[in-house]
Scaffold this active site. Structure first.
Site, PDB file in Angstrom:
ATOM      1  N   ARG A 172     -34.105 -53.423  -1.446  1.00  0.00           N
ATOM      2  CA  ARG A 172     -35.418 -54.131  -0.970  1.00  0.00           C
ATOM      3  C   ARG A 172     -36.482 -53.479  -0.915  1.00  0.00           C
ATOM      4  O   ARG A 172     -36.620 -52.457  -0.810  1.00  0.00           O
ATOM      5  CB  ARG A 172     -34.853 -55.285   0.052  1.00  0.00           C
ATOM      6  CG  ARG A 172     -34.755 -54.356   1.805  1.00  0.00           C
ATOM      7  CD  ARG A 172     -34.297 -55.298   3.198  1.00  0.00           C
ATOM      8  NE  ARG A 172     -34.509 -54.190   3.798  1.00  0.00           N
ATOM      9  CZ  ARG A 172     -34.721 -53.262   4.198  1.00  0.00           C
ATOM     10  NH1 ARG A 172     -35.608 -52.818   4.266  1.00  0.00           N
ATOM     11  NH2 ARG A 172     -33.862 -52.407   5.260  1.00  0.00           N
ATOM     12  N   GLY A 185     -28.397 -49.896   9.499  1.00  0.00           N
ATOM     13  CA  GLY A 185     -29.936 -50.385  10.120  1.00  0.00           C
ATOM     14  C   GLY A 185     -29.927 -49.345  11.479  1.00  0.00           C
ATOM     15  O   GLY A 185     -30.412 -50.939  13.032  1.00  0.00           O
TER      16      GLY A 185
END
Lengths: 153, 452
Positions: B286, B157
């Protein structure tokens, strides 16, 4: 089987002691709606329309609900953790404290279990236990009032 | 039980309600009065505001689920959603974790292992590989050529990355990167990749049943980002050829099939504009923030599918059943001030008026009077516009942004309004360097502040 006045009183008592605000019961054509809180009318309170909510002043965070105290000036001992509350060190043993017990800051008043980890809860205050709200073996939330103490003057 | 807060908690509760599933929200003290707390059937207070004392406590979350007799935990995104420890404890305690297995979370959480899995699945990765010593780094560096990116194995990320422009700077940068990675992630391993100068961030939404069956729900272009924080996402990714699109979808499916992935996930790729190629970046195990744009064009409720898969009902769609209709775009409305370098602006929202109307969806937990806590991220809402084509989706989004009125906190609404009318963005297909360049261009004309 129908509900007697005594049954209703008993159910009300259970609701009082529980962490719920509402109870609806339907049996044999009898419909019973109970709601905690003295001023509220006896009907399911619709959630306030969210968008229409008044831009209220930041009100203090409401701690998890607890039944009102029986006398003024009592101090609350709140749970420091979410977990299962135990009043005694082991099943079958006498509780750490009872109503009438004298406590001081370091007195252990119960245990909160979080996934098999036992955490002692200390009274944090000197005085006498007046009310015990949390039941043995039930889930208590963070900040939930476990018991009330009349502080020593 | 929903072990999260904010708009994603609202989002999950809504799907549960539609499915007739009872919901318990696990909330911190400051979130007891939040919109999700009011929508959930029950709220339990798990701890104080600080995430490490509440939303990040694995034991407390599972204890709460057991205590309220929840059948399953939905972790949302962020917080514990990609912590193998939560999935594992759920597995041990017989609570359904709405997500992949703990082993799958571990497999994709280790970036090097994920890269190796991608290679094994025949999915292209950026030229590069793991490097343990400076000697190895120099050898690999000479082979792939600068500029380089040194990445921490434990990062992701956008965290734990270092750009190096010259081969001779590689040894020092490599030592520094390893030391930093060790300090930040407890894992000093790094790997070297070629830095893609003009890259687009394109990701593919997939659903897997945990038994090698995987379908995709199209791609999302998330190139409009600042310091790896996405601001605008859209689907389909503008300007990709049909063949390119099919290849990137197929690559994502292959990767997820190799892992026998269970649940909803996203495979992220870097599209090298100059070379007309794409490389595997990472997989997010997710539901993602930007999932609603895929829902808008496919008509699939991804959260409902997550729940169905977790419930053992498998995939309810074949690939041929999934047809994308039109274009969708999402703007993330944050409580941050672009005039002050996008600084967060927590506070009380005096009033919030969100847009509505044709093709507009708003996912938010912010109502008038809501407080934005400095303890949590600044995402206030996601506005999603859907239309039969890109220009109609853009027109709807412009109208929706203009309709939105937020008082009490600074927001990035004006920034969105400007991007949406910027000719470069309107043309479509910008790369990830777009936002910094746009901010530079915009600066002189807006010194007066950008309150929403």
């Amino acid at each position: 089987m129908t509900l007697t006045a005594k049954d209703v009183a008993e159910i009300m008592r259970l609701l009082e002691q529980s962490s719920f605000d509402n109870l609806s019961l339907e049996m044999d054509g009898v419909k019973l709606n109970l709601q905690r809180g003295s001023a509220a009318p006896m009907q399911p309170a619709p959630a306030p329309p969210v968008a229409a909510r008044q831009p209220s002043k930041p009100e203090p965070q409401a701690p998890p609900r607890a039944r009102p105290s029986s006398e003024p000036g009592l101090s609350e001992v709140a749970s420091p953790l979410l977990g299962i509350f135990y009043r005694a060190p082991k099943p079958g043993e006498p509780p750490f404290v009872e109503v009438g017990s004298k406590v001081n800051k370091d007195t252990v008043i119960g245990i909160v279990e979080v996934m098999k980890l036992m955490n002692s809860v200390h009274a944090g205050i000197t005085g006498e236990v007046v009310e015990i709200l949390a039941e043995n073996g039930v889930l208590v939330e963070y900040g939930e009032v476990l018991l009330r103490v009349r502080p020593e003057a | 039980m929903i072990a999260n807060r904010g708009e994603i908690a609202v989002r999950v509760i809504r799907s549960c309600k539609s499915l007739g599933i009872e919901t318990v929200l696990a909330a911190s003290e400051v979130d007891l009065d939040s919109l999700p707390a009011r929508l959930a059937d029950r709220t339990v207070c798990i701890g104080p505001a600080r995430p490490s004392d509440s939303y990040l406590k694995v034991d407390t979350i599972v204890q709460a689920a057991l205590g309220v007799k929840a059948d399953a935990i939905h972790p949302g995104y962020g917080f514990l959603s990609e912590r193998a420890a939560l999935a594992r404890l759920c597995e041990e305690e017989g609570v359904i974790f709405i997500g992949p297995t703990s082993a799958q979370i571990e497999a994709v959480g280790d970036k090097l292992r994920a890269r190796a899995e991608a290679e094994a699945a025949g999915v292209p990765t950026a030229p590069g590989g793991p490097v343990e010593t400076v000697g190895e780094a120099m050898m690999l560096g000479r082979e792939i050529g600068p500029p380089f990116l040194i990445k921490a194995v434990g990062g992701g990320g956008g965290r734990g990355m270092k750009r190096v422009d010259r081969l001779e700077d590689l040894p020092d940068a490599m030592k520094l990167a390893a030391a930093e990675a060790g300090a930040a992630f407890g894992d000093a391993r790094v790997y070297l990749e070629r830095f893609v100068a003009r890259g687009r961030h394109v990701e593919v939404q997939i659903l897997g049943d945990g038994e090698k069956h995987v379908v995709h729900a199209g791609e999302r272009d998330c190139s409009v980002q600042r310091r790896y924080q996405k601001l605008i996402e859209e689907t389909p990714a503008p300007g990709l050829s049909t063949d390119f699109r099919a290849r990137i979808h197929e690559a994502a499916v292959q990767f997820a099939e190799r892992l026998s992935y269970r649940g909803a996930g996203t495979v992220e790729f870097l599209v090298d504009v100059e070379r007309d190629a794409f490389y595997f970046l990472e997989m997010n195990a997710r539901i993602q923030v930007e999932h609603p744009i895929s829902e808008a064009v496919t008509g699939i409720d991804l959260v409902a599918e997550q729940i169905a898969i977790a419930d053992g009902r498998g995939l309810r769609f074949k690939q041929a059943d999934i047809q994308a209709q039109g274009c969708a775009i999402e703007c993330r409305i944050n409580a941050e001030d672009p005039a002050r370098d996008f600084h967060p602006s927590p506070g009380t929202v005096r009033s919030a008026v969100w847009p509505a109307g044709d093709g507009i969806r708003v996912d938010t937990h912010i109502v008038s009077g809501a407080r934005i806590s400095p303890f949590y991220d600044s995402l206030m809402a996601k506005i999603i516009a859907h239309g039969p084509n890109r220009s109609s989706a853009l027109a709807r989004m412009r109208r929706a942004i203009a309709e939105t009125r937020i008082e009490g906190v600074a927001t990035n609404l004006a920034f969105h309004a400007d991007v949406l009318t910027d000719p470069e963005f309107e043309r479509g297909g910008v790369d990830t360097s777009y936002v910094p360049r746009f901010v530079e261009r915009r600066r002189p004309s807006q010194e007066v502040g950008a309150n929403g």
